[in-house]
Design a protein around this motif. Structure first.
Motif, mmCIF file in Angstrom:
data_model
loop_
_atom_site.group_PDB
_atom_site.id
_atom_site.type_symbol
_atom_site.label_atom_id
_atom_site.label_comp_id
_atom_site.label_asym_id
_atom_site.label_seq_id
_atom_site.Cartn_x
_atom_site.Cartn_y
_atom_site.Cartn_z
ATOM 1 N N ILE A 44 0.817 -1.176 0.121
ATOM 2 C CA ILE A 44 0.026 0.039 0.101
ATOM 3 C C ILE A 44 0.833 1.117 -0.010
ATOM 4 C CG2 ILE A 44 -1.612 1.259 1.312
ATOM 5 C CD1 ILE A 44 -2.708 -1.425 2.347
ATOM 6 N N GLU A 45 0.634 2.232 -0.984
ATOM 7 C CA GLU A 45 1.502 3.203 -1.075
ATOM 8 C C GLU A 45 0.601 4.448 -1.198
ATOM 9 O OE1 GLU A 45 4.921 3.061 -3.745
ATOM 10 O OE2 GLU A 45 3.940 1.505 -4.837
ATOM 11 N N PRO A 46 1.097 5.768 -0.782
ATOM 12 C CA PRO A 46 0.236 7.022 -1.125
ATOM 13 C C PRO A 46 0.000 7.200 -2.508
ATOM 14 C CG PRO A 46 2.350 7.396 0.075
ATOM 15 C CD PRO A 46 2.332 5.905 -0.108
ATOM 16 N N PRO A 47 -0.788 7.744 -2.824
ATOM 17 C CA PRO A 47 -1.200 8.247 -4.219
ATOM 18 C C PRO A 47 -0.407 9.450 -4.401
ATOM 19 C CG PRO A 47 -3.498 7.876 -3.302
ATOM 20 C CD PRO A 47 -2.267 7.668 -2.084
ATOM 21 N N GLY A 48 0.095 9.734 -5.840
ATOM 22 C CA GLY A 48 1.049 10.987 -5.786
ATOM 23 C C GLY A 48 2.284 10.402 -6.134
ATOM 24 N N GLY A 49 2.956 10.216 -5.007
ATOM 25 C CA GLY A 49 4.590 10.074 -5.317
ATOM 26 C C GLY A 49 4.813 8.432 -4.823
ATOM 27 N N ASN A 55 12.408 7.080 -5.797
ATOM 28 C CA ASN A 55 12.991 8.310 -6.138
ATOM 29 C C ASN A 55 14.377 8.527 -5.595
ATOM 30 O OD1 ASN A 55 10.944 9.285 -8.045
ATOM 31 N ND2 ASN A 55 10.018 9.563 -6.249
ATOM 32 N N TRP A 56 14.823 7.435 -4.944
ATOM 33 C CA TRP A 56 16.283 7.165 -4.135
ATOM 34 C C TRP A 56 17.454 7.099 -5.067
ATOM 35 C CZ3 TRP A 56 16.579 6.205 1.860
ATOM 36 C CH2 TRP A 56 15.856 7.168 2.386
ATOM 37 N N ARG A 57 18.490 7.515 -4.990
ATOM 38 C CA ARG A 57 19.988 7.257 -5.488
ATOM 39 C C ARG A 57 19.444 7.499 -7.119
ATOM 40 N NH1 ARG A 57 24.040 6.077 -3.009
ATOM 41 N NH2 ARG A 57 24.789 4.632 -5.031
ATOM 42 N N MET A 58 20.174 6.426 -7.763
ATOM 43 C CA MET A 58 20.453 6.256 -9.323
ATOM 44 C C MET A 58 19.082 6.068 -9.796
ATOM 45 S SD MET A 58 24.352 5.308 -10.049
ATOM 46 C CE MET A 58 24.264 5.930 -11.845
ATOM 47 N N LEU A 59 18.405 6.855 -10.876
ATOM 48 C CA LEU A 59 17.428 6.623 -11.518
ATOM 49 C C LEU A 59 17.458 6.096 -12.819
ATOM 50 C CD1 LEU A 59 14.988 9.575 -10.372
ATOM 51 C CD2 LEU A 59 15.678 7.687 -9.193
ATOM 52 N N LYS A 60 16.614 5.210 -13.385
ATOM 53 C CA LYS A 60 16.584 4.835 -14.899
ATOM 54 C C LYS A 60 15.039 4.848 -15.265
ATOM 55 C CE LYS A 60 18.324 1.442 -18.113
ATOM 56 N NZ LYS A 60 18.646 2.382 -18.944
ATOM 57 N N ALA A 78 -2.319 1.991 -4.835
ATOM 58 C CA ALA A 78 -2.116 3.403 -4.325
ATOM 59 C C ALA A 78 -3.546 3.600 -3.633
ATOM 60 C CB ALA A 78 -1.979 4.287 -5.521
ATOM 61 N N LEU A 79 -3.296 4.045 -2.153
ATOM 62 C CA LEU A 79 -4.464 3.986 -1.412
ATOM 63 C C LEU A 79 -4.163 5.195 -0.392
ATOM 64 C CD1 LEU A 79 -7.025 3.025 -0.416
ATOM 65 C CD2 LEU A 79 -5.736 1.197 1.122
ATOM 66 N N ASP A 80 -4.905 6.084 -0.233
ATOM 67 C CA ASP A 80 -4.892 7.257 0.579
ATOM 68 C C ASP A 80 -5.370 6.774 2.011
ATOM 69 O OD1 ASP A 80 -4.571 9.573 1.993
ATOM 70 O OD2 ASP A 80 -5.640 10.846 0.412
ATOM 71 N N LEU A 81 -4.247 6.585 2.983
ATOM 72 C CA LEU A 81 -4.909 6.264 4.288
ATOM 73 C C LEU A 81 -5.090 7.404 5.152
ATOM 74 C CD1 LEU A 81 -2.081 3.476 4.844
ATOM 75 C CD2 LEU A 81 -4.372 3.112 4.617
ATOM 76 N N ARG A 82 -4.888 8.557 4.627
ATOM 77 C CA ARG A 82 -5.535 10.110 5.546
ATOM 78 C C ARG A 82 -7.127 10.005 5.586
ATOM 79 N NH1 ARG A 82 -1.953 14.174 2.316
ATOM 80 N NH2 ARG A 82 -2.883 12.777 0.668
ATOM 81 N N GLY A 377 0.649 2.033 -8.166
ATOM 82 C CA GLY A 377 -0.761 1.683 -8.256
ATOM 83 C C GLY A 377 -1.453 0.746 -9.402
ATOM 84 N N ASP A 378 -0.218 0.195 -9.881
ATOM 85 C CA ASP A 378 -0.403 -0.894 -11.259
ATOM 86 C C ASP A 378 -1.238 -1.985 -10.817
ATOM 87 O OD1 ASP A 378 1.477 -0.184 -13.155
ATOM 88 O OD2 ASP A 378 2.940 -1.627 -12.809
ATOM 89 N N ASP A 379 -1.600 -2.364 -9.496
ATOM 90 C CA ASP A 379 -2.357 -3.545 -9.344
ATOM 91 C C ASP A 379 -3.717 -3.018 -8.441
ATOM 92 O OD1 ASP A 379 -0.525 -5.600 -10.211
ATOM 93 O OD2 ASP A 379 0.862 -4.458 -8.709
ATOM 94 N N THR A 380 -3.989 -1.635 -8.147
ATOM 95 C CA THR A 380 -5.154 -1.078 -7.540
ATOM 96 C C THR A 380 -6.397 -1.817 -7.805
ATOM 97 O OG1 THR A 380 -3.770 0.799 -7.098
ATOM 98 C CG2 THR A 380 -6.374 0.838 -6.687
ATOM 99 N N ASP A 381 -6.706 -1.666 -8.956
ATOM 100 C CA ASP A 381 -7.965 -2.314 -9.797
ATOM 101 C C ASP A 381 -8.149 -3.788 -9.195
ATOM 102 O OD1 ASP A 381 -8.459 0.268 -10.400
ATOM 103 O OD2 ASP A 381 -8.691 -0.223 -12.315
ATOM 104 N N VAL A 382 -7.002 -4.330 -9.702
ATOM 105 C CA VAL A 382 -7.058 -5.837 -9.417
ATOM 106 C C VAL A 382 -7.273 -6.289 -8.209
ATOM 107 C CG1 VAL A 382 -5.702 -7.863 -9.814
ATOM 108 C CG2 VAL A 382 -5.995 -6.485 -11.605
ATOM 109 N N VAL A 383 -6.564 -5.803 -7.060
ATOM 110 C CA VAL A 383 -6.611 -6.121 -5.823
ATOM 111 C C VAL A 383 -8.084 -5.632 -5.224
ATOM 112 C CG1 VAL A 383 -5.669 -5.507 -3.415
ATOM 113 C CG2 VAL A 383 -4.010 -6.025 -5.542
#
Length: 404
Positions: A44-49, A55-60, A78-82, A377-383
């Motif tokens: 579970i991750e916050p929407p937005g970022g 975004n840490w260290r080297m990005l590809k 992607a779920l807003d727990l607030r 959020g790749d799997d939000t709908d499926v879950v």
């Protein structure tokens, strides 16, 4: 070796469902460890970022390469727990889970109406792993704590570095990783207890500094018995000789000649038969007393030689020794590849990268990389569909920004 090459093997934790609500390092590393061995991990991750680790260290292609390691074998929701609705959805997912991982500051779950007591009322068999800086109790429980602070309080930072110099970081987030591995062990112990003793779940309380402290060997009994405060010793192994890093013309080697018979073979191989035959150097106590002289003799032998020459000579003498590896050394080493410790991973952006393999190696149910790290959020709908939400309900949740 590719990740697909391991994907058809049995999974030790198949059927175990994990909801991961932590972010950055400690909680997610535990989730990654369980996922490697077949657990279904819903992150579970916050929407937005999303998780800041993205975004840490080297990005590809805009995504952290660290993320590709840390979040393999996971599904992203992607779920807003607030929002109250977001909390309700999290509870619905947790009701169907075996394990909840969280590494928020103590009290955060309770503030969302998800105290362990409430969650166990809904799901009595739930195993709840809580990783925090200082634990869920005690006078420091409410202080913010990261892994680096745990390393300091746990005693590790004081021992890391050269005597008289600033304490140094070991180079990786070792405090978080140690907490994660202690957490994974706690989860497995709690699942075993649940499965053989009536199905009751429990709470696992892992403090970052305690996980580090648990690895401090004889630090405390030495102080308790003799009042000795162990001090930093650079690359040497205090009280055990010889064991140190020695320079060569093209790098450094670690030499561990601290066994009685190994020491004799080491001294003979470097042309110091006099030290090999010295009666007072036949035991570790005598060698510790003359460690500076021994280190100087080894360094005088290694300094004009290449790493390869030194390693070949010491392998012939059956003396444990090894090169100090860089990332390039690891990727070019045949032993790493023979052991499946470098795996090809195909990212969801279409790239192919190498990532670390899986540890430990189980003979009957080895771990595997079954999927690459998800986009946010790749799997939000499926879950949500699996949890019983209709398409109309999912659409409404999107419109109100509860999910993304």
């Amino acid at each position: 070796m590719t990740m697909q090459a391991q994907a058809t093997t049995p999974a030790a934790l198949a059927g175990v469902r994990v909801v991961e609500m932590g972010q950055l390092i400690a909680g997610p590393f535990c989730g990654k460890t369980l996922g490697d061995f077949g657990a279904e991990v819903i992150k579970i991750e916050p929407p937005g970022g999303g998780d800041p680790l993205r975004n840490w260290r080297m990005l590809k292609d805009g995504t952290s390469l660290w993320w590709q390691v840390q979040s393999r074998n996971k599904r992203s929701v992607a779920l807003d727990l607030r929002q109250a609705q977001g909390q309700d959805i999290a509870r619905r997912l947790i009701v169907e889970a075996d394990v909840l991982i969280e590494n928020f500051r103590p009290g955060t779950l309770e503030g969302w109406g998800m105290s362990p007591e409430e969650l166990h009322r809904l799901n009595p068999g739930l195993v709840i792993l809580r990783i925090s800086g200082y634990g869920q109790t005690g006078p420091y429980r409410d202080l913010p704590g990261f892994g680096v602070i745990g390393e300091a309080m746990g005693g590790l930072r004081h021992l890391t570095g050269e005597p008289g110099h600033v304490p140094v970081r070991c180079g990786i987030s070792i405090g978080d990783t140690l907490a994660a591995l202690h957490g994974a062990f706690g989860v497995l112990a709690a699942l075993h207890h649940r499965n053989v003793n009536g199905g009751q779940g429990q709470v696992i309380d892992v403090a970052l500094h305690e996980a580090v402290f648990n690895c401090m060997e004889s630090l405390i009994p030495e102080y308790s018995a003799f009042g000795t405060v162990r001090e930093p010793a650079g690359s040497a192994l205090p009280g055990i000789a010889p064991s140190n890093a020695y320079p060569c013309t093209d790098g450094w080697v670690l030499v561990a000649g601290n066994g009685d018979s190994i020491f004799k073979r080491l001294m003979e191989s470097i042309g110091r038969a006099d030290l090999a035959a010295a009666p007072d150097l036949a035991s570790n106590a005598g060698r510790v007393a003359r460690v500076a002289e021994i280190d100087a003799a080894i360094q005088a032998w290694t300094s004009p030689r290449t790493v390869g020459h030194v390693l070949d000579a010491l392998a012939t003498a059956r003396v444990p020794a090894g090169k100090v590896y860089t990332a390039q050394d690891i990727c070019e080493d045949p032993h790493y590849r023979a052991r499946g410790m470098l795996l090809e991973l195909h990212t969801r952006d279409g790239d192919t990268i190498e990532v670390p393999g899986i540890v430990p190696k189980l003979s009957a149910t080895p771990g595997s990389i079954r999927s690459s790290a998800p986009h946010l959020g790749d799997d939000t709908d499926v879950v949500l569909r699996e949890a019983g939400f209709s398409e109309a309900q999912i659409a409404l949740l999107r419109d109100t920004a509860v999910v993304a």
